[in-house]
Write an enzyme that holds these catalytic residues in place. Structure first.
Site, mmCIF file in Angstrom:
data_model
loop_
_atom_site.group_PDB
_atom_site.id
_atom_site.type_symbol
_atom_site.label_atom_id
_atom_site.label_comp_id
_atom_site.label_asym_id
_atom_site.label_seq_id
_atom_site.Cartn_x
_atom_site.Cartn_y
_atom_site.Cartn_z
ATOM 1 N N LYS A 114 24.353 4.530 33.654
ATOM 2 C CA LYS A 114 24.376 5.434 32.500
ATOM 3 C C LYS A 114 25.647 5.337 31.680
ATOM 4 O O LYS A 114 25.656 5.728 30.517
ATOM 5 C CB LYS A 114 24.160 6.883 32.963
ATOM 6 C CG LYS A 114 22.736 7.125 33.444
ATOM 7 C CD LYS A 114 22.362 8.581 33.456
ATOM 8 C CE LYS A 114 20.866 8.703 33.699
ATOM 9 N NZ LYS A 114 20.390 10.056 33.707
ATOM 10 N N LYS A 195 12.304 1.837 34.951
ATOM 11 C CA LYS A 195 11.574 3.053 35.294
ATOM 12 C C LYS A 195 11.287 3.880 34.053
ATOM 13 O O LYS A 195 12.054 3.851 33.084
ATOM 14 C CB LYS A 195 12.348 3.867 36.341
ATOM 15 C CG LYS A 195 13.386 4.801 35.804
ATOM 16 C CD LYS A 195 13.876 5.774 36.882
ATOM 17 C CE LYS A 195 14.906 6.701 36.244
ATOM 18 N NZ LYS A 195 14.623 8.097 36.274
ATOM 19 N N LYS A 198 13.216 9.821 30.911
ATOM 20 C CA LYS A 198 13.353 10.809 29.832
ATOM 21 C C LYS A 198 14.253 10.314 28.722
ATOM 22 O O LYS A 198 14.086 10.662 27.572
ATOM 23 C CB LYS A 198 14.037 12.054 30.384
ATOM 24 C CG LYS A 198 13.167 12.926 31.204
ATOM 25 C CD LYS A 198 14.043 14.043 31.735
ATOM 26 C CE LYS A 198 13.239 14.955 32.615
ATOM 27 N NZ LYS A 198 14.101 15.809 33.409
HETATM 28 P P1 ATP Z 1 16.681 10.100 33.214
HETATM 29 O O1 ATP Z 1 15.867 8.875 33.357
HETATM 30 O O2 ATP Z 1 17.086 10.425 31.830
HETATM 31 O O3 ATP Z 1 17.792 10.194 34.213
HETATM 32 P P2 ATP Z 1 14.568 11.266 34.612
HETATM 33 O O4 ATP Z 1 13.319 10.916 33.885
HETATM 34 O O5 ATP Z 1 14.981 10.482 35.820
HETATM 35 O O6 ATP Z 1 15.741 11.302 33.580
HETATM 36 P P3 ATP Z 1 15.232 13.647 36.046
HETATM 37 O O7 ATP Z 1 15.347 15.053 35.585
HETATM 38 O O8 ATP Z 1 16.491 12.920 36.314
HETATM 39 O O9 ATP Z 1 14.434 12.797 35.000
HETATM 40 O O10 ATP Z 1 14.278 13.557 37.306
HETATM 41 C C1 ATP Z 1 13.477 14.573 37.818
HETATM 42 C C2 ATP Z 1 12.730 14.055 39.021
HETATM 43 O O11 ATP Z 1 11.763 13.075 38.628
HETATM 44 C C3 ATP Z 1 13.633 13.361 40.054
HETATM 45 O O12 ATP Z 1 13.226 13.713 41.358
HETATM 46 C C4 ATP Z 1 13.407 11.909 39.782
HETATM 47 O O13 ATP Z 1 13.648 11.116 40.927
HETATM 48 C C5 ATP Z 1 11.925 11.883 39.394
HETATM 49 N N1 ATP Z 1 11.627 10.749 38.524
HETATM 50 C C6 ATP Z 1 12.241 10.457 37.352
HETATM 51 N N2 ATP Z 1 11.724 9.349 36.807
HETATM 52 C C7 ATP Z 1 10.747 8.921 37.640
HETATM 53 C C8 ATP Z 1 9.836 7.817 37.610
HETATM 54 N N3 ATP Z 1 9.840 6.946 36.619
HETATM 55 N N4 ATP Z 1 8.967 7.694 38.629
HETATM 56 C C9 ATP Z 1 8.960 8.583 39.641
HETATM 57 N N5 ATP Z 1 9.789 9.634 39.731
HETATM 58 C C10 ATP Z 1 10.686 9.825 38.749
#
Ligand code: ATP
Ligand code: LTN
Length: 328
Positions: A114, A195, A198
């Site tokens: 990041k 992956k 968000k």
């Molecule tokens: P960013 O990618 O901006 O860090 P994020 O999409 O990972 O955000 P978080 O709030 O960090 O969102 O994650 C919330 C939950 O969703 C965490 O338990 C994370 O491991 C899970 N998660 C996030 N992205 C994925 C994905 N692509 N597949 C499965 N689980 C996910």
């Protein structure tokens, strides 16, 4: 014998909640609620590690809570609250900062990712795992259900608990990460090597929980695949594999059943069916979400109640920590 476990997990209110968050994390939180003692936290203090517009942050925090309720988190079985409403999180994070070696923090791959190519990265972004350790350890948590990307952070929380206990005496329960097998890493539709995220700059690769049906159909139709034929689970075909995993999870069908269903058919047919399956999977969530947002006072009172339940649990641990460290 009491086999109930204390479960804690958190999610950032950074907007753009997507189907990866639901399939990798939130649905597992909802599914096992009645067997355990659960706390689910909207981690607004984590969100501000990167700049957030204040009005948007407030809006996204309520939105995230509404989505968790719509996804089946029940205030009867789980404590749902906002991190900044319980000040013990920030306070314990400071104390843990003084226990966690720099070397541990410097190894965190998420920070490396990041902070890459970014100027003015905040100290908070680097320190993020200490706050996450505080979230987990305050509640004497046994299990932390998260997606694959958060495993290293939960391990740091575990190591921190052990280190603190060694230095100051038994204080914290040692937590363990619980990573769902299938769906723990849903990939971007536009780039199946990354992956679904968000913070992805490309909206077309991310299916949002609140996307209208037509947006879902368009994104799935445009999802990146290959030019090979045959709709089969083959990890060597990452685009197709990711779509098939989503199909498997939203329909609940078995893999061989799915492959049989699409024998002799092409991407067009599969993508259409997948799109309809995702639309139907998200429909009840979207309906319930609309109900929760129609009544903001109810949502606020659920969150106030959650914080009121979390606070005494957190304060009990914080008091013990302060005694152990010799503060006060
Ligand atoms: P960013 O990618 O901006 O860090 P994020 O999409 O990972 O955000 P978080 O709030 O960090 O969102 O994650 C919330 C939950 O969703 C965490 O338990 C994370 O491991 C899970 N998660 C996030 N992205 C994925 C994905 N692509 N597949 C499965 N689980 C996910
Ligand atoms: N860092 C996590 C969110 C998070 C969390 C937690 C998860 C903050 N505190 C405690 C589990 C337990 C993320 O970005 N997904």
């Amino acid at each position: 014998m009491d086999t109930r476990k204390r479960i804690f997990s958190g999610i950032q209110p950074s907007g753009n909640t997507h189907i990866g968050n639901l399939l990798g994390a939130i649905r597992h939180w909802a599914a096992r609620q009645t067997e355990n003692d659960n706390l689910f936290c909207v981690v607004d203090l984590h969100a501000i590690t990167v700049y957030q517009d204040p009005a948007e942050l407030k809006k996204h925090t309520r939105e995230m809570a509404g989505l968790l309720l719509a996804a089946g988190i029940s205030p009867q079985h789980s404590i749902l609250f906002v991190q900044s409403h319980v000040s013990a999180h920030a306070e314990l994070a400071w104390i843990l900062n003084c226990v966690i070696p720099m070397g541990w923090m410097s190894r965190m791959t998420q920070y490396k990712e990041k902070s890459k190519n970014r100027e003015n990265v905040s100290v908070g972004l680097f320190d993020y795992p200490a706050l996450m350790a505080a979230d987990i350890l305050l509640y004497q948590t046994h299990q932390v259900p998260v997606g694959e990307d958060q495993k290293q952070h939960v391990e740091l929380a575990r190591d921190t608990a052990q280190r603190f206990n060694n230095l100051f005496g038994e204080t914290f329960t040692i937590p363990e990460p619980v990573i769902a097998g299938n769906g723990a890493r849903i990939m971007g539709l536009d780039d199946p090597t990354k992956k679904m995220s968000k913070s992805s700059p490309r909206a077309e690769g991310v299916i949002l929980l609140l996307d209208p049906p037509d947006a879902i159909r368009t994104k799935i139709r445009r999802a990146k695949t290959d030019s090979l034929s045959g709709i089969v689970f083959d990890e060597g075909r990452p685009g197709l594999y990711n779509l098939l995993v989503i199909y498997e999870l939203v329909t609940g069908l078995g893999r061989s059943e799915i492959e049989d269903r699409f024998t002799g058919k092409g991407y067009g047919v599969f993508k259409n069916e997948l799109a309809e399956a995702v639309v139907e999977y998200l429909r009840p969530l979207q309906t319930r979400y609309a109900e929760f947002t129609a009544d903001p006072a109810r949502l606020d009172s659920i969150l106030a109640e959650g914080a009121a339940k979390a606070r005494p649990l957190a304060e009990q641990t914080l008091k013990l920590v302060k005694e152990r460290v010799g503060l006060g």
